[in-house]
Scaffold this active site. Structure first.
Site, PDB file in Angstrom:
ATOM      1  N   GLU A 191       0.841  -1.351   0.072  1.00  0.00           N
ATOM      2  CA  GLU A 191       0.112   0.100   0.049  1.00  0.00           C
ATOM      3  C   GLU A 191       0.832   1.447   0.182  1.00  0.00           C
ATOM      4  O   GLU A 191       0.483   2.334  -0.765  1.00  0.00           O
ATOM      5  CB  GLU A 191      -0.881   0.028   1.171  1.00  0.00           C
ATOM      6  CG  GLU A 191      -2.184  -1.017   1.310  1.00  0.00           C
ATOM      7  CD  GLU A 191      -1.798  -2.106   1.516  1.00  0.00           C
ATOM      8  OE1 GLU A 191      -2.612  -3.348   1.376  1.00  0.00           O
ATOM      9  OE2 GLU A 191      -0.536  -2.499   1.842  1.00  0.00           O
ATOM     10  N   GLN A 215      -7.775  -2.230  -0.642  1.00  0.00           N
ATOM     11  CA  GLN A 215      -8.861  -3.408  -0.781  1.00  0.00           C
ATOM     12  C   GLN A 215     -10.008  -3.147   0.412  1.00  0.00           C
ATOM     13  O   GLN A 215     -11.000  -3.300   0.392  1.00  0.00           O
ATOM     14  CB  GLN A 215      -7.944  -4.606  -0.547  1.00  0.00           C
ATOM     15  CG  GLN A 215      -8.914  -5.912  -1.267  1.00  0.00           C
ATOM     16  CD  GLN A 215      -7.852  -6.788  -1.293  1.00  0.00           C
ATOM     17  OE1 GLN A 215      -7.543  -7.665  -0.330  1.00  0.00           O
ATOM     18  NE2 GLN A 215      -7.545  -7.427  -2.491  1.00  0.00           N
ATOM     19  N   PHE A 216      -9.469  -2.644   1.444  1.00  0.00           N
ATOM     20  CA  PHE A 216     -10.382  -2.463   2.584  1.00  0.00           C
ATOM     21  C   PHE A 216      -9.720  -1.336   3.399  1.00  0.00           C
ATOM     22  O   PHE A 216      -8.380  -0.976   3.330  1.00  0.00           O
ATOM     23  CB  PHE A 216     -10.420  -3.516   3.694  1.00  0.00           C
ATOM     24  CG  PHE A 216     -11.225  -4.761   3.179  1.00  0.00           C
ATOM     25  CD1 PHE A 216     -12.530  -4.916   3.498  1.00  0.00           C
ATOM     26  CD2 PHE A 216     -10.448  -5.869   2.518  1.00  0.00           C
ATOM     27  CE1 PHE A 216     -13.102  -6.171   2.928  1.00  0.00           C
ATOM     28  CE2 PHE A 216     -11.031  -6.849   2.008  1.00  0.00           C
ATOM     29  CZ  PHE A 216     -12.288  -7.097   2.385  1.00  0.00           C
ATOM     30  N   ASP A 276      -9.158  -0.660   6.387  1.00  0.00           N
ATOM     31  CA  ASP A 276      -8.404  -1.094   7.265  1.00  0.00           C
ATOM     32  C   ASP A 276      -6.850  -0.911   6.952  1.00  0.00           C
ATOM     33  O   ASP A 276      -6.074  -0.826   7.803  1.00  0.00           O
ATOM     34  CB  ASP A 276      -8.797  -2.364   7.863  1.00  0.00           C
ATOM     35  CG  ASP A 276     -10.109  -2.335   8.076  1.00  0.00           C
ATOM     36  OD1 ASP A 276     -10.534  -2.548   9.335  1.00  0.00           O
ATOM     37  OD2 ASP A 276     -11.197  -2.310   6.991  1.00  0.00           O
ATOM     38  N   PHE A 277      -6.688  -1.366   5.728  1.00  0.00           N
ATOM     39  CA  PHE A 277      -5.414  -1.799   5.204  1.00  0.00           C
ATOM     40  C   PHE A 277      -4.507  -0.422   4.854  1.00  0.00           C
ATOM     41  O   PHE A 277      -3.414  -0.453   4.617  1.00  0.00           O
ATOM     42  CB  PHE A 277      -5.110  -2.589   3.807  1.00  0.00           C
ATOM     43  CG  PHE A 277      -5.794  -3.849   4.139  1.00  0.00           C
ATOM     44  CD1 PHE A 277      -6.046  -4.453   5.453  1.00  0.00           C
ATOM     45  CD2 PHE A 277      -6.367  -4.513   3.065  1.00  0.00           C
ATOM     46  CE1 PHE A 277      -6.483  -5.719   5.373  1.00  0.00           C
ATOM     47  CE2 PHE A 277      -6.806  -5.867   3.232  1.00  0.00           C
ATOM     48  CZ  PHE A 277      -6.841  -6.429   4.419  1.00  0.00           C
ATOM     49  N   HIS A 302     -11.439  -5.777   9.092  1.00  0.00           N
ATOM     50  CA  HIS A 302     -11.976  -5.302   7.718  1.00  0.00           C
ATOM     51  C   HIS A 302     -13.301  -4.503   8.020  1.00  0.00           C
ATOM     52  O   HIS A 302     -14.149  -4.594   7.092  1.00  0.00           O
ATOM     53  CB  HIS A 302     -12.548  -6.881   7.010  1.00  0.00           C
ATOM     54  CG  HIS A 302     -11.182  -7.669   6.588  1.00  0.00           C
ATOM     55  ND1 HIS A 302     -10.470  -8.187   7.479  1.00  0.00           N
ATOM     56  CD2 HIS A 302     -10.660  -7.826   5.261  1.00  0.00           C
ATOM     57  CE1 HIS A 302      -9.557  -8.826   6.859  1.00  0.00           C
ATOM     58  NE2 HIS A 302      -9.799  -8.665   5.538  1.00  0.00           N
TER      59      HIS A 302
END
Length: 666
Positions: free
Chosen positions: A405, A427-428, A430-431, A472
């Site tokens: 990321e 992707q989420f 959270d990431f 997530h």
């Protein structure tokens, strides 16, 4: 005369002309003389700090002269020779170091923490690593434009320990980007020697692990640096690929002058002092009658005169007078919103479909827009938002990324520097923690620091209600509303999402675009079929009433709507913020002044969330209009649990109705 006891280096001029040999010498001499002057000024208290590159001039000068002037270089603290070889006026450099307005950052940053599009230089930030991924983005733009350009980026051996280094090299190798990764291995990262930084013999050996060509170069031999890098740059322009270069050199002074060099063994200092790149090269030029002692004196006098003249001019410039509006106005690049009204009839779409359609139409509208993210190409992303995009736009513009990321956010910044647009999909949401540093320290601050826009949208699938657990399900908008320079958008409806996404992509500033996963396929409404825009910073008044103002965004809007439907006797203004930064303060304040009560609903946990700031704002702006304290309703102060029953207990939804009724009866 140079010290006759010095051990001569093995200089091979190959087919270089005398003029080129002299230019290399002059370009090394200039930063050395500037540095010597800076050390005097530092002792006199006329500058506050200095990071010396004395003994490393051959690398900066050799690499810079090997590249064309229109090719980007991303230097570090000890690369003064990059700036001087690119012929930046010394007056402007001195103003930069003194915090004067004629510098490059208007006094907002110091030393080499700046860039300049006029000279195709992109300066570092103190976190070191992000510029490596930024170089990837610039190189990607060059690759897409097929302009046969090379990008060079510098780091020290200490910086190679950072994750950004590994991510950037991996991305560059996978995408075969035309980048020269230049490691200045100068022995110490501040006081930490190389043996405590890495456990391989040579940093160049790491290239094998990335499937990348690598070379070791004597960083104190200007002819070896210049000829080798020139050869590589010429080849990379025709055969794009990344190359890792390890320049062996030494840091002859402290990390910065205050740190000193007491931790360095004296015999090591003596060895490298004998390898001084300028004295050895000067001896070579004189020995081969390319440089005379008279010419040497003439060059030094000419450079010293230029230094003194520029310093006097810089000292004469007035100190910066703080101007509040200038400071505030320069946090974001000015963006003139252009309304595009839809001309077609509406069609019923889910939130996820509206986002996909808006993204696709923006790709059609902006040929220079690149989408990057994990699994977004043939697979279409984990939520299938980009399904079919590869067939329409190709893999060059719809790019699967490695799981990195940080480097991909940085690559988005590089695309922006090169005049392109980027959408990065987390992707989420959270990431995003794995890409947090470049978002809050690079994207957010670039325009304020040196007027460089960060034309990057980071898409953030977020939120609970899908039983996905602590990693997530977060809704982490408050991490970014706190950071000046970022814009934060959080739509609750399909039509809003499509129009706001179009505007976010048009906006040259970095935008965090939150998309609630639980709403993706559960919310439908009529959405105009063609391209249109909606303004950022404009809230939506969904319901009108007189008894209370409800303020929310994202899933909270739908919780509030459900509560009002179940309690038709409640007369409320319901405000959907849609955009958290910029924020529609006028809509909030005018509503609360009318209803005299306010309740703020957010999915995020309470402490430190945006509801707290809204509450404080209302207490300051509307205190005399309030008939009750401002109420905040939020989720529990715990991570988000996986089990559905625990998740329901966690979420604010189940506590909102009671809190609303209590406030109404206050």
């Amino acid at each position: 005369m140079p010290n006759s006891t010095l051990k001569s280096m093995d200089f091979e001029r190959k087919n270089l002309s005398d003029d080129t040999l002299l230019e290399l010498y002059k370009n090394m001499l200039k930063p050395r003389l500037i540095e010597e002057k800076m050390l005097i000024l530092l002792r006199q208290g006329k500058i506050s700090k200095w990071f010396s590159g004395i003994g490393q001039e051959a690398i900066s000068v050799g690499v810079t002269m090997s590249l064309n002037k229109e090719e980007y270089i991303l230097p570090m603290h000890r690369n003064l020779g990059v700036f001087t070889t690119r012929e930046i006026p010394l007056f402007r450099l001195f103003c930069q170091w003194q915090g004067k307005v004629s510098g490059f950052t208007k006094g907002r940053d110091r030393s080499f923490h700046f860039g300049t599009q006029d000279y195709n230089i992109v300066g570092m930030i103190s976190h070191l690593g992000p510029q490596l991924g930024v170089a990837d983005g610039i190189a990607l733009a060059n690759l897409l434009k097929k302009n046969n350009k090379v990008t060079a980026v510098f780091t020290g051996e200490g910086g190679t320990s950072e994750g950004d280094f590994h991510e950037a090299l991996n991305v560059a190798s996978v995408w075969q980007l035309p980048v020269l990764f230049c490691i200045e291995n100068n022995g110490y990262g501040l006081s930490t020697p190389t043996k405590e930084q890495y456990n391989c013999e040579n940093l160049a050996d790491r290239g094998k692990g990335y499937g990348m060509e690598s070379h070791i170069i004597d960083g104190n031999n200007i002819l070896e640096v210049y000829t080798k890098v020139s050869e590589l740059a010429a080849d990379i322009r025709q055969n794009p690929r990344p190359v890792l270069l390890e320049f062996k050199t030494f840091r002859m002074r402290g990390h910065e002058e205050a740190s000193g060099t007491k931790y360095v063994p004296q015999d090591l200092m003596d060895v490298w002092a004998a390898k001084d790149p300028i004295e050895n090269y000067q001896e070579y030029l004189i020995e081969h009658q390319i440089l005379s002692q008279e010419k040497e004196v003439e060059l030094k006098e000419e450079i010293v005169h230029e230094i003194n003249e520029a310093l006097e001019k810089a000292y004469a410039e007035d100190a910066i007078t703080p101007n509040l509006s200038t400071e505030l106005d320069d946090v974001y690049k000015a963006f003139v919103y252009q309304e595009v009204r839809p001309n077609s009839e509406a069609q019923e779409l889910r939130l996820i479909d509206a986002i996909s359609e808006g993204l696709k139409q923006s790709m059609e509208r902006h040929d220079d827009l690149v989408i990057m993210g994990q699994d977004i190409a043939e697979y279409g992303g984990v939520f299938k938002i980009t399904e079919g995009f590869v067939e329409q736009f190709g893999k060059e513009r719809v790019r699967n990324t490695p799981i990195c990321e940080s480097a991909i956010v940085e690559a988005g910044m590089g695309l922006s520097i090169a005049g392109m647009k980027a959408v990065v999909e987390m992707q989420f949401s959270d990431f995003v923690t794995s890409g947090f540093n470049p978002i809050v320290n690079y994207l957010a601050k670039s325009y304020y620091r040196w007027s460089q826009q960060a034309d990057v949208v980071v898409r953030m699938p977020c939120g609970a209600g899908v039983a996905a657990g602590p990693f997530h399900s977060q809704t982490n908008e408050a991490w970014f509303t706190k950071t000046p320079g970022l814009k934060v958008v959080y739509p609750a409806f399909p039509a809003d999402a499509k129009g706001l996404l179009a505007t976010a992509i048009n906006d040259p500033n970095p935008v965090l675009f939150f998309e609630h996963k639980a709403l993706y396929r559960s919310i439908r409404e009529d959405v105009p079929a063609d391209y249109y825009t909606l303004p950022l910073g404009k809230a939506s008044l969904l319901k009108e009433g007189n008894d209370i103002t409800i303020i929310s965004y994202g899933a909270g809007v739908h919780w509030a709507l459900e509560t009002l439907e179940n309690n038709p006797e409640i007369s409320a203004d319901l405000i959907d913020l849609r955009s958290l930064q910029p924020l529609d303060k006028d809509a909030i304040i005018s509503s609360v002044k009318k209803t005299n009560k306010a309740i703020i609903l957010q999915e995020d946990s309470l402490f430190g969330g945006i509801a707290s700031d809204l509450s404080a704002m209302l207490m300051e702006e509307c205190f005399e209009y309030l008939d009750a304290p401002v109420k905040r309703v939020a989720s529990l102060e715990t991570p988000i649990p996986f089990d559905s029953q625990l998740e329901q207990q966690y979420l604010a939804k189940g506590r909102f109705e009671e809190a609303l009724k209590q406030l109404l009866s206050y």
